[in-house]
Motif scaffolding. Structure first.
Motif, PDB file in Angstrom:
ATOM      1  N   SER A 145     -23.087   9.536  28.419  1.00  0.00           N
ATOM      2  CA  SER A 145     -23.445  10.798  28.874  1.00  0.00           C
ATOM      3  C   SER A 145     -23.916  11.243  29.631  1.00  0.00           C
ATOM      4  O   SER A 145     -23.955  12.531  30.411  1.00  0.00           O
ATOM      5  CB  SER A 145     -24.579  11.255  27.634  1.00  0.00           C
ATOM      6  OG  SER A 145     -25.467  10.251  28.592  1.00  0.00           O
TER       7      SER A 145
ATOM      8  N   THR B 239     -30.108  11.327  26.314  1.00  0.00           N
ATOM      9  CA  THR B 239     -28.199  11.159  26.235  1.00  0.00           C
ATOM     10  C   THR B 239     -28.117  12.460  24.922  1.00  0.00           C
ATOM     11  O   THR B 239     -27.460  13.198  25.327  1.00  0.00           O
ATOM     12  CB  THR B 239     -27.754  10.052  25.151  1.00  0.00           C
ATOM     13  OG1 THR B 239     -28.171   8.784  26.237  1.00  0.00           O
ATOM     14  CG2 THR B 239     -25.943  10.412  25.119  1.00  0.00           C
TER      15      THR B 239
ATOM     16  N   ASP C 121     -23.822  20.951  25.049  1.00  0.00           N
ATOM     17  CA  ASP C 121     -23.006  21.806  23.912  1.00  0.00           C
ATOM     18  C   ASP C 121     -23.393  23.416  24.174  1.00  0.00           C
ATOM     19  O   ASP C 121     -22.603  24.158  24.225  1.00  0.00           O
ATOM     20  CB  ASP C 121     -22.987  20.898  23.091  1.00  0.00           C
ATOM     21  CG  ASP C 121     -22.623  21.841  21.793  1.00  0.00           C
ATOM     22  OD1 ASP C 121     -23.573  22.464  20.384  1.00  0.00           O
ATOM     23  OD2 ASP C 121     -21.485  21.781  21.493  1.00  0.00           O
TER      24      ASP C 121
ATOM     25  N   PHE D 267     -25.915  15.626  25.920  1.00  0.00           N
ATOM     26  CA  PHE D 267     -25.228  16.567  24.759  1.00  0.00           C
ATOM     27  C   PHE D 267     -25.704  17.837  24.317  1.00  0.00           C
ATOM     28  O   PHE D 267     -24.365  18.571  23.987  1.00  0.00           O
ATOM     29  CB  PHE D 267     -25.320  15.580  23.265  1.00  0.00           C
ATOM     30  CG  PHE D 267     -24.135  15.938  22.537  1.00  0.00           C
ATOM     31  CD1 PHE D 267     -25.143  16.585  21.188  1.00  0.00           C
ATOM     32  CD2 PHE D 267     -22.617  15.406  22.470  1.00  0.00           C
ATOM     33  CE1 PHE D 267     -23.584  16.482  20.014  1.00  0.00           C
ATOM     34  CE2 PHE D 267     -22.061  16.171  21.171  1.00  0.00           C
ATOM     35  CZ  PHE D 267     -21.934  16.380  20.177  1.00  0.00           C
TER      36      PHE D 267
ATOM     37  N   THR E 116     -28.664   8.159  20.002  1.00  0.00           N
ATOM     38  CA  THR E 116     -28.095   9.027  20.877  1.00  0.00           C
ATOM     39  C   THR E 116     -29.859   9.518  21.312  1.00  0.00           C
ATOM     40  O   THR E 116     -30.305   9.661  22.695  1.00  0.00           O
ATOM     41  CB  THR E 116     -27.663  10.432  21.397  1.00  0.00           C
ATOM     42  OG1 THR E 116     -28.008  11.440  20.359  1.00  0.00           O
ATOM     43  CG2 THR E 116     -26.061   9.399  21.027  1.00  0.00           C
TER      44      THR E 116
ATOM     45  N   ASN F 242     -18.597  15.618  25.720  1.00  0.00           N
ATOM     46  CA  ASN F 242     -18.999  15.668  24.189  1.00  0.00           C
ATOM     47  C   ASN F 242     -18.433  14.587  23.556  1.00  0.00           C
ATOM     48  O   ASN F 242     -18.875  13.982  22.467  1.00  0.00           O
ATOM     49  CB  ASN F 242     -19.530  17.080  24.216  1.00  0.00           C
ATOM     50  CG  ASN F 242     -21.043  17.300  24.467  1.00  0.00           C
ATOM     51  OD1 ASN F 242     -21.382  16.610  24.871  1.00  0.00           O
ATOM     52  ND2 ASN F 242     -20.832  18.297  24.191  1.00  0.00           N
TER      53      ASN F 242
ATOM     54  N   ILE G   7     -18.571  11.561  23.893  1.00  0.00           N
ATOM     55  CA  ILE G   7     -20.170  11.016  23.660  1.00  0.00           C
ATOM     56  C   ILE G   7     -20.174  10.462  22.359  1.00  0.00           C
ATOM     57  O   ILE G   7     -19.583   9.401  21.976  1.00  0.00           O
ATOM     58  CB  ILE G   7     -20.827  11.672  24.035  1.00  0.00           C
ATOM     59  CG1 ILE G   7     -21.347  11.658  25.387  1.00  0.00           C
ATOM     60  CG2 ILE G   7     -22.578  10.779  23.493  1.00  0.00           C
ATOM     61  CD1 ILE G   7     -22.541  12.899  25.607  1.00  0.00           C
TER      62      ILE G   7
END
Lengths: 401, 186, 166
Positions: A391, A260, A268, A264, A206, A121, A124
């Motif tokens: 990603s 993407t 997370d 992400f 993204t 992360n 990215i």
């Protein structure tokens, strides 16, 4: 009036080499791009720049010497690879692991999953220009390294655990650090989230960047966070639970577009779920009656403590037999998979009863899903292609093996 | 916010040798240029595998490489001074590494970080180059698998020492040209 | 209706008869050995049959058993996620330069896995769009994962055999 002659313009495409060494490709793989200005028409990947012949190497090493090799597959979360390998051998040899050891293994694996997702992360973020998140959240990865050092002595390529359990019990300092981590990391992760999750610029960069549908993802053999971002909720921890994962209560975060931003967010959210799992594991450990065992009682695989080796005959003989590989491993073939940082990491082990595997095949998730990259970037801008690649969390060690 | 306590220690800032007076320092050009060069290295991180992640940790806030002047990473060989090769180099990657080295402008230094870059590491196989010094000349080797960030910083400090003490004529000397010729480079 | 290994074995045997050489449970995995001629049809059947529905190709890899008459083989592992059913299929051949049918019409994921088998073992796959080496150097001669290929680089001049105990 003259008729304007309409000349059909031949489009000239540029060939751009997104070469093996590039600041934004984390790891070495090459993409030769045919570009129309900024748009990518075609991409031709070449991999193998870090092919270290793991499968061939594994045929020449006894079972306990293969753990350092598995470390270097997905080196951002090496404890997961180590545990997966140990579980494969334990499945082959029919070793039962005590509950306490399984819960300890779960704690180690979830910590390393958090460490892996921290890297992906924050990278990215770096690739879209946000360097701050990386610098702040990496301090927490250093703290996880400190925990690993307490447990096994190494930071990155941990070689943690042994066939039959762990090499030592968690020390007092390790428990203190794990409790500190559980108390303070949520604040750090929330800080990182505040920087990127609802950030206008990040979302514009993204969302709709490198999308893939669920059917395409399954056809290309995706697993792990990339597949879950595309909408398919397949997680090996839930489908084929290992190491007592069925005792834990956690959700599988799932995205919708497979772009993407979804990848992400899935990673997370998985970090938050991992924190929940670690907390549940600690609570379950407190409730267990067994508070001391850290390995199964398998003297054929697990080295005896040094006091026994130097002072008793049996200890010496067992030590000799284990190190020289004189233990009987049944001949047969077994496949075991674990949920690695990138998906289903599988070990297909064929044994002929000897001290080395006859054939060991690693089902490496990165290798299988990277094939889809050229489809995902067709018609996208170059900057989107860079973000898509970071990603997808392609780790070169796992790609080439 | 880390659990370890940070101690503030002051280290003496090294002074150049020379004849000193109020507001001036007379020293040789070598030393002055060496000091300027060593405190502004532009490294090229050629990170291939696990050592690359330890390099990311070295660049991050805890072990900050930037405090030694190497804040600006250059990914273009034309603009870099120090080639940091971190990770296993397979034979397929060898020509790429050599091309990157040849594209760098003099003066240039090479640091081989990790066991794989130094000697091939644990991968004694048909596909791994057993040490990058088979194809390019190396100045400093940092052992470890992977080396701790402190070790990588130690390697960079040794490079700084080499840079400080290098004579300005070294790159034109006969021995240097002979060494390059032994690698097949001009 | 949940799939059981017995129903799948029975269906395979009734549809393909002689081509199914053996079907056994190895450590919780149904393992079926099939002749090379029918392996593509068996896999297609397993994928497209609505009850069995093995829609996911987990992995495929090559094998080399130099002591057997049928020394080269391929192993495929399929997965039916909604029913959590996995199956392993093996096929062997005695040819010196084996040719197997490619699974790329069924799954694009098989593309690189078969290239890896070509790279490591030298197997050819009919119907593969782009069969060339993937992990090793293009200039490498030989197939590294075959048992007779040496692990270490034979052209090293600096390893003293006396010291290494060979």
């Amino acid at each position: 009036m003259e008729k304007q002659s309409t000349a059909i313009q031949e489009k000239e495409y540029t060939i751009l080499n997104l070469g093996p060494t590039h600041p934004a490709t984390h790891g070495i793989f090459q993409n030769v791009l045919k570009m129309d200005g900024e748009l990518i028409i075609e991409a031709e990947p070449t991999i193998g720049y870090i092919h270290r012949a793991f499968e061939k190497l594994a045929e020449r090493r006894p079972y306990y010497q293969i753990t350092p090799i598995t470390d270097r597959l997905n080196y951002c979360s090496s404890p997961i690879n180590n545990m997966g390998w140990h579980m494969t051998v334990e499945k082959l040899a029919g070793i039962e692991i005590p509950k306490r050891v399984q819960y300890l293994r779960v704690i180690i694996m979830e910590l390393s999953r958090i460490a892996d997702h921290i890297i992906c992360n924050s990278v990215i973020g770096v690739d879209s220009g946000a360097m701050t998140g990386f610098l702040y959240i990496f301090q927490w990865r250093e703290f996880i390294y400190e925990i690993f050092e307490e447990l096994c002595g190494a930071r990155l390529t941990t070689n943690i655990g042994r066939i039959g359990g762990l090499e030592r019990d968690f020390s007092e300092t390790a428990w203190k650090k794990i409790h500190y981590f559980l108390k303070e990391f949520p604040a750090g992760l929330r800080e990182f989230d505040n920087l990127l999750v609802r950030n206008r610029i990040f979302m514009d960069r993204t969302i709709k960047c490198g999308p893939i549908s669920g059917e395409m993802a399954l056809a290309y053999g995706f697993t792990g966070p990339n597949l879950r971002a595309a909408g398919v909720d397949y997680d090996v921890r839930v489908m084929n639970p290992y190491s007592s994962y069925e005792d834990f209560d956690f959700i599988i975060p799932v995205g919708t577009n497979g772009d993407t931003y979804d990848r992400f967010m899935v990673r997370d959210q998985e970090m938050w779920e991992s924190l929940k799992i670690i907390q549940q594991a600690i609570d379950k450990l407190d409730k267990l009656e067994d508070k001391t065992s850290y390995h199964a009682n398998v003297p054929e695989f697990y080295l005896p403590p040094k006091e026994e080796v130097y002072n008793s005959m049996e200890g010496l003989i067992w030590h000799f037999k284990v190190v020289m590989g004189e233990t009987k491993i049944p001949a047969g073939e077994v496949y075991h998979c674990v949920e690695g940082g990138n998906g289903e990491l599988g070990f297909y082990l064929v044994s002929d009863g000897g001290r080395q595997p006859y054939r060991l095949h690693f089902r490496r998730p990165c290798f299988i899903y990277y094939q889809a990259y050229k489809e995902m970037v067709k018609g996208a801008f170059l900057s989107d292609a860079i973000l898509t690649m970071s990603s997808m969390n392609v780790i070169a060690g796992e790609l080439d093996a | 916010m880390n659990s370890r306590e940070t101690e503030m220690t002051t280290t003496a800032i090294e002074k150049l040798e020379g004849y000193e007076g109020p507001g001036f320092l007379a020293t040789s050009l070598d030393k002055a240029v060496g000091m300027a060069r060593k405190n502004s290295i532009w490294p090229l991180p050629f990170a291939t595998s696990c050592c690359g992640i330890e390099f990311m940790a070295t660049m991050a806030s805890t072990y900050d490489l930037g405090r030694f002047g190497a804040e600006r990473l250059s990914f273009s060989p034309r603009q870099a001074d120090l080639l940091m090769v971190m990770g296993t180099i397979a034979k397929k990657m060898g020509p790429v590494l050599r091309q990157v080295y040849e594209q760098m402008a003099e003066p240039k230094w090479v640091i081989a970080v990790g066991a794989c870059a130094s000697t091939g590491g644990i991968f004694d196989t048909y596909s791994v180059l057993q040490g990058i010094d088979r194809i390019i000349p190396v100045d400093v080797y940092v052992p470890g698998c992977p080396p701790r960030p402190e070790q990588i910083l130690d390697g960079v400090l040794k490079i700084q020492e080499l840079i400080q003490n290098e004579s300005l004529r070294r790159r034109d000397s006969a021995e240097y040209k002979e060494m390059l010729a032994s690698y097949g480079m001009q | 209706m949940p799939i059981s290994t017995d129903t799948v074995t029975a269906q395979l045997k009734s549809s393909f008869g002689e081509a199914i050489l053996s079907a056994e449970m190895l450590y919780d995995f149904l393992t079926v050995t099939v002749t090379k001629a029918e392996i593509f049809n068996v896999i297609k059947f397993l994928k497209e049959d609505p009850a069995i529905n093995c829609h996911f190709l987990t992995t495929c890899c090559g094998m080399h058993f130099p002591d057997n008459k049928e020394q080269f083989g391929m192993v495929y592992q399929l997965h039916n996620m909604p029913e959590n059913f996995r199956i392993r299929l093996k096929t062997f051949t005695a040819d010196a330069e084996p040719v197997f049918p490619s699974l790329t019409p069924l799954w694009p994921a098989a593309n690189w896995m078969e290239r890896e088998a070509f790279d490591f073992f030298g197997f050819r796959f009919t119907g593969h769009p782009d069969l060339r080496r993937i992990l090793n150097m293009d200039s490498l001669v030989g197939s590294p994962m075959r048992k007779e290929f040496p692990l270490e680089d034979p052209f090293r001049y600096d390893k003293d055999d006396k010291m290494f105990g060979r």
